[in-house]
Design a protein around this motif. Structure first.
Motif, short mmCIF file in Angstrom:
data_model
loop_
_atom_site.label_atom_id
_atom_site.label_comp_id
_atom_site.label_asym_id
_atom_site.label_seq_id
_atom_site.Cartn_x
_atom_site.Cartn_y
_atom_site.Cartn_z
N PHE A 104 0.80 -1.19 -0.01
CA PHE A 104 0.04 0.07 -0.07
C PHE A 104 0.94 1.39 -0.11
CE2 PHE A 104 -3.06 3.17 1.85
CZ PHE A 104 -3.99 2.90 0.90
N PHE A 105 1.75 1.44 -0.93
CA PHE A 105 2.42 2.47 -1.16
C PHE A 105 3.59 3.10 0.03
CE2 PHE A 105 -1.59 3.31 -3.71
CZ PHE A 105 -0.99 3.12 -4.95
N GLY A 106 3.91 1.83 0.55
CA GLY A 106 4.96 2.11 1.64
C GLY A 106 4.61 2.43 3.01
N LEU A 107 3.02 2.19 3.06
CA LEU A 107 2.33 2.48 4.48
C LEU A 107 1.62 1.27 4.89
CD1 LEU A 107 0.50 5.62 3.25
CD2 LEU A 107 2.65 5.60 4.65
N GLY A 108 1.83 0.12 4.34
CA GLY A 108 1.04 -1.08 4.82
C GLY A 108 2.09 -1.94 5.32
N ARG A 109 1.51 -3.30 5.46
CA ARG A 109 2.30 -4.10 6.17
C ARG A 109 3.33 -4.73 5.72
NH1 ARG A 109 -2.04 -8.06 9.68
NH2 ARG A 109 -3.07 -6.11 10.65
N LEU A 110 4.36 -5.18 6.28
CA LEU A 110 5.51 -5.69 5.71
C LEU A 110 5.30 -7.24 5.10
CD1 LEU A 110 8.51 -5.09 8.14
CD2 LEU A 110 7.94 -4.14 5.84
N ARG A 111 5.71 -7.41 3.69
CA ARG A 111 5.44 -8.60 3.10
C ARG A 111 6.89 -9.00 2.39
NH1 ARG A 111 0.63 -10.57 3.45
NH2 ARG A 111 0.62 -12.24 1.94
N CYS A 112 6.93 -10.50 2.28
CA CYS A 112 8.22 -10.73 1.32
C CYS A 112 8.18 -10.51 0.09
CB CYS A 112 8.37 -12.20 1.82
SG CYS A 112 10.08 -13.12 0.79
N GLU A 113 9.25 -9.98 -0.55
CA GLU A 113 9.40 -9.30 -1.75
C GLU A 113 9.16 -10.74 -2.87
OE1 GLU A 113 13.15 -7.66 -3.84
OE2 GLU A 113 12.04 -5.93 -2.83
N TRP A 114 9.93 -11.82 -2.37
CA TRP A 114 9.95 -12.84 -3.26
C TRP A 114 8.68 -13.77 -3.32
CZ3 TRP A 114 12.94 -13.56 -7.35
CH2 TRP A 114 12.83 -14.94 -7.89
N CYS A 115 8.50 -14.39 -2.07
CA CYS A 115 7.44 -15.45 -1.82
C CYS A 115 5.94 -14.74 -1.49
CB CYS A 115 7.79 -16.38 -0.87
SG CYS A 115 7.98 -15.89 0.74
N ASN A 116 5.83 -13.36 -1.13
CA ASN A 116 4.68 -12.67 -0.90
C ASN A 116 4.09 -13.23 0.45
OD1 ASN A 116 3.14 -10.37 -1.49
ND2 ASN A 116 1.74 -11.39 -2.39
N HIS A 117 4.87 -13.78 1.51
CA HIS A 117 4.21 -14.30 2.48
C HIS A 117 4.43 -13.11 3.51
CE1 HIS A 117 3.73 -18.50 2.59
NE2 HIS A 117 4.94 -18.66 1.95
N LYS A 118 3.60 -12.92 4.57
CA LYS A 118 3.58 -11.92 5.72
C LYS A 118 4.90 -11.93 6.35
CE LYS A 118 0.14 -12.43 8.34
NZ LYS A 118 -1.11 -12.28 9.25
N TRP A 119 5.56 -11.05 6.48
CA TRP A 119 7.12 -10.68 7.04
C TRP A 119 6.79 -10.88 8.62
CZ3 TRP A 119 11.25 -11.45 4.58
CH2 TRP A 119 12.39 -10.94 4.96
N GLY A 120 7.07 -11.70 9.27
CA GLY A 120 6.91 -11.70 10.97
C GLY A 120 7.98 -11.21 11.51
N ALA A 121 8.52 -11.31 12.73
CA ALA A 121 9.43 -10.89 13.46
C ALA A 121 10.93 -11.58 12.93
CB ALA A 121 9.18 -11.36 15.04
N HIS A 122 10.77 -12.63 12.51
CA HIS A 122 12.16 -13.19 11.84
C HIS A 122 11.89 -13.57 10.35
CE1 HIS A 122 12.75 -13.66 16.12
NE2 HIS A 122 11.77 -14.26 16.49
N GLY A 123 11.15 -12.75 9.72
CA GLY A 123 11.06 -12.98 8.33
C GLY A 123 10.14 -13.98 7.77
N CYS A 124 10.19 -14.32 6.71
CA CYS A 124 9.35 -15.28 6.12
C CYS A 124 9.66 -16.77 6.35
CB CYS A 124 8.88 -14.99 4.26
SG CYS A 124 10.45 -15.20 3.72
N PRO A 125 8.97 -17.87 6.05
CA PRO A 125 9.60 -18.92 6.44
C PRO A 125 10.62 -19.54 5.82
CG PRO A 125 7.02 -19.01 6.18
CD PRO A 125 7.60 -17.53 5.90
#
Length: 83
Positions: free
Chosen positions: A28-49
């Motif tokens: 969302f134009f740099g304002l939304g939640r973090l997601r992984c650039e490659w696999c599009n998973h939600k980016w948690g405290a330790h990254g994607c799986p």
């Protein structure tokens, strides 16, 4: 005869590739939640799986206890198991 010495890298290339490809980006134009650039998973405290498993494998290949402890702290798993 000439002998060649080739350095052996204990870290698999797949680990290096996963660490390079799986990076966070904001939706969302740099304002939304973090997601992984490659696999599009939600980016948690330790990254994607995939990134987390790559860091675990990297930590298992490192011979230095102090560097291994830093990686263990960063990704948040106990070193005794493969959790």
């Amino acid at each position: 005869m000439v002998s060649f010495s080739v350095r052996h890298d204990p870290v698999p290339a797949s680990v290096k590739i996963d660490l390079e490809l799986h990076k966070p980006y904001r939706t969302f134009f740099g304002l939304g939640r973090l997601r992984c650039e490659w696999c599009n998973h939600k980016w948690g405290a330790h990254g994607c799986p995939q990134r987390r498993s790559a860091v675990k494998l990297l930590a298992s290949k490192i011979g230095s206890d102090s560097l291994r402890d830093v990686l263990t702290t960063l990704i948040g798993f106990s070193w005794g198991g493969a959790a």
